[in-house]
Scaffold this motif. Sequence first.
Motif, mmCIF file in Angstrom:
data_model
loop_
_atom_site.group_PDB
_atom_site.id
_atom_site.type_symbol
_atom_site.label_atom_id
_atom_site.label_comp_id
_atom_site.label_asym_id
_atom_site.label_seq_id
_atom_site.Cartn_x
_atom_site.Cartn_y
_atom_site.Cartn_z
ATOM 1 N N THR A 197 0.825 -1.212 0.000
ATOM 2 C CA THR A 197 0.000 0.000 0.000
ATOM 3 C C THR A 197 0.855 1.256 0.000
ATOM 4 O O THR A 197 0.365 2.360 -0.241
ATOM 5 C CB THR A 197 -0.896 0.053 1.250
ATOM 6 N N LEU A 199 1.139 6.535 1.786
ATOM 7 C CA LEU A 199 0.191 5.767 0.979
ATOM 8 C C LEU A 199 0.314 6.062 -0.510
ATOM 9 O O LEU A 199 0.441 7.210 -0.932
ATOM 10 C CB LEU A 199 -1.228 6.084 1.446
ATOM 11 N N LYS A 200 0.235 4.994 -1.300
ATOM 12 C CA LYS A 200 0.275 5.130 -2.750
ATOM 13 C C LYS A 200 -1.043 5.706 -3.270
ATOM 14 O O LYS A 200 -2.093 5.586 -2.621
ATOM 15 C CB LYS A 200 0.477 3.750 -3.407
ATOM 16 N N PRO A 201 -1.042 6.282 -4.480
ATOM 17 C CA PRO A 201 -2.309 6.665 -5.125
ATOM 18 C C PRO A 201 -3.158 5.425 -5.380
ATOM 19 O O PRO A 201 -2.639 4.318 -5.540
ATOM 20 C CB PRO A 201 -1.862 7.302 -6.440
ATOM 21 N N GLY A 202 -4.469 5.589 -5.430
ATOM 22 C CA GLY A 202 -5.366 4.451 -5.592
ATOM 23 C C GLY A 202 -5.327 3.808 -6.963
ATOM 24 O O GLY A 202 -5.572 2.610 -7.097
ATOM 25 N N ALA A 203 -5.040 4.595 -8.008
ATOM 26 C CA ALA A 203 -5.063 4.063 -9.374
ATOM 27 C C ALA A 203 -4.047 2.928 -9.536
ATOM 28 O O ALA A 203 -2.866 3.075 -9.184
ATOM 29 C CB ALA A 203 -4.759 5.183 -10.371
ATOM 30 N N ASN A 204 -4.534 1.807 -10.046
ATOM 31 C CA ASN A 204 -3.693 0.629 -10.323
ATOM 32 C C ASN A 204 -3.052 0.026 -9.068
ATOM 33 O O ASN A 204 -2.092 -0.742 -9.184
ATOM 34 C CB ASN A 204 -2.592 0.962 -11.347
ATOM 35 N N MET A 205 -3.560 0.367 -7.888
ATOM 36 C CA MET A 205 -2.950 -0.199 -6.689
ATOM 37 C C MET A 205 -3.126 -1.713 -6.624
ATOM 38 O O MET A 205 -2.355 -2.408 -5.966
ATOM 39 C CB MET A 205 -3.506 0.434 -5.421
ATOM 40 N N ASP A 206 -4.118 -2.242 -7.350
ATOM 41 C CA ASP A 206 -4.290 -3.695 -7.378
ATOM 42 C C ASP A 206 -3.034 -4.403 -7.855
ATOM 43 O O ASP A 206 -2.756 -5.546 -7.489
ATOM 44 C CB ASP A 206 -5.464 -4.076 -8.282
#
Length: 491
Positions: A265, A270-277
């Motif tokens: 994460t 915290l990383k940006p939410g986009a493409n965090m999968d």
Amino acid sequence: MEYAISHTALPKLKADCLIIPLSSASSLPESLPDETRETVEAFIKAGDFSGNKGQMAWLHQPAGVAASRLLLVGCGDKTELDGLTFLKLLGRVSKTLQGGPAKHAVWLLDTLTVNKDLQWQVREGTRVTEEAAYRFDLYRSKTPKAASLKKWTFWHQAGDAGLKKASKVGKAVAAGSALARDLGNLPPNDCYPEYLAGRARELGREYEKLSVKIISQAQAEKMGMGAFHAVAKGSTREGCLIVMEYKGASGAPVSLVGKGITFDTGGISLKPGANMDEMKYDMGGAASVFGSVKTVCELKLPIHLVAVVAAAENMPDGGATRPGDIVKTLSGQTVEILNTDAEGRLVLCDALTYVQQKHKPHTVIDIATLTGACVVALGSHAQAVYSNNDELGEALLEAGRTTGDRGWPMPLWEDYQSQLDSPFADMQNIGGPKGGSITAACFLHRFARDVKWAHLDIAGTAWTSGGKEKGASGRPVPMLTRYLINLAEQG
């Protein structure tokens, strides 16, 4: 898939598909029966096949051969193909056949000139053909229909005993790549540190020469792995160090050390939410270590190998490390953590120290999806290769050139080390925006100065982003295993 080598006369060789690769400038091989040659020549003359790169054309019930189909494959206008073009061509054909009715395909080696010898063509060809057949359907409620293709034969007019062994090596490497891809493609709710430990134990039960040891998070903390613990303690999932030792020879071992962040994460940073999968792929280094261990075991290489995986989740739990925290590593050096998203180097530095203290390896190679800066620098075609030893660095680069799993040499100059200076600790864990992949490597080098060491940053090569092709690549298993096979052959 089953692989075979044959030099049976083509009129008697039974198969569903006979594959004939042809360039626009090449003539049909003399090995084809006259009737077959006449049929194909008439087909070409009629304008149905030009030999353009990537073109494929089917002929059904061809005269003169026992095969029920011919597949003509265009190779472009070059009379000789380089190895990488050959492998891409072979992979494309394999993928095409996966969706068709053919159960047994035969590739004619004698119709195409490649700037590699036949053993290389069969070895790497087997690997690429097998990789092209890879599927990951574990989580589909309705499993898609299995591919019909079950057997692939490489045909050569003259018998060559070495080709069978070459194919066996290629399939073993592909098995390692497949394991790495499976682990990478698993969702992070199922693939977490203890799951990886369980898979290591399974390998230990499968292969007699492989022993497995698991160091728990609590044990690691007690041993003094402050950097590893700083990352692992932010998750409710316990981290662990996985140690797999393969004893195929005596003497000092070679060591592989993999970054096993099963989900990243970014922690408090915290990383940006986009493409965090896609951060489930942050254990790509660990996956490649697992895959390489499997290939080594399959081939029963005469080497001593110690593989260490530093497995943890990087989560923003209430116990997570904060930017500004200072931790003491197993080596005794202290680190000021300025960014919790630079966590890979923290788990790796303690793993690097551990393997040197406990196993005294002659060579250490760490593998990690370490920096986005590496993707900016090299894209998705080459992994960055750093080393404090020119001979080791070149050996890895050559292994990559041989397999098509290419790397690119990067600088490890002392000039960059000052970017890691901290006013409060021995070092900080980031070096600023300039040369991010390089300063990350320089950080790791501080924990591997007294051993022959290399670092592979595979952030751009470990997986493919977006679209239907999204998924783990299995790299750099081909590079690593070719290096280890070469090492075994050198004695």
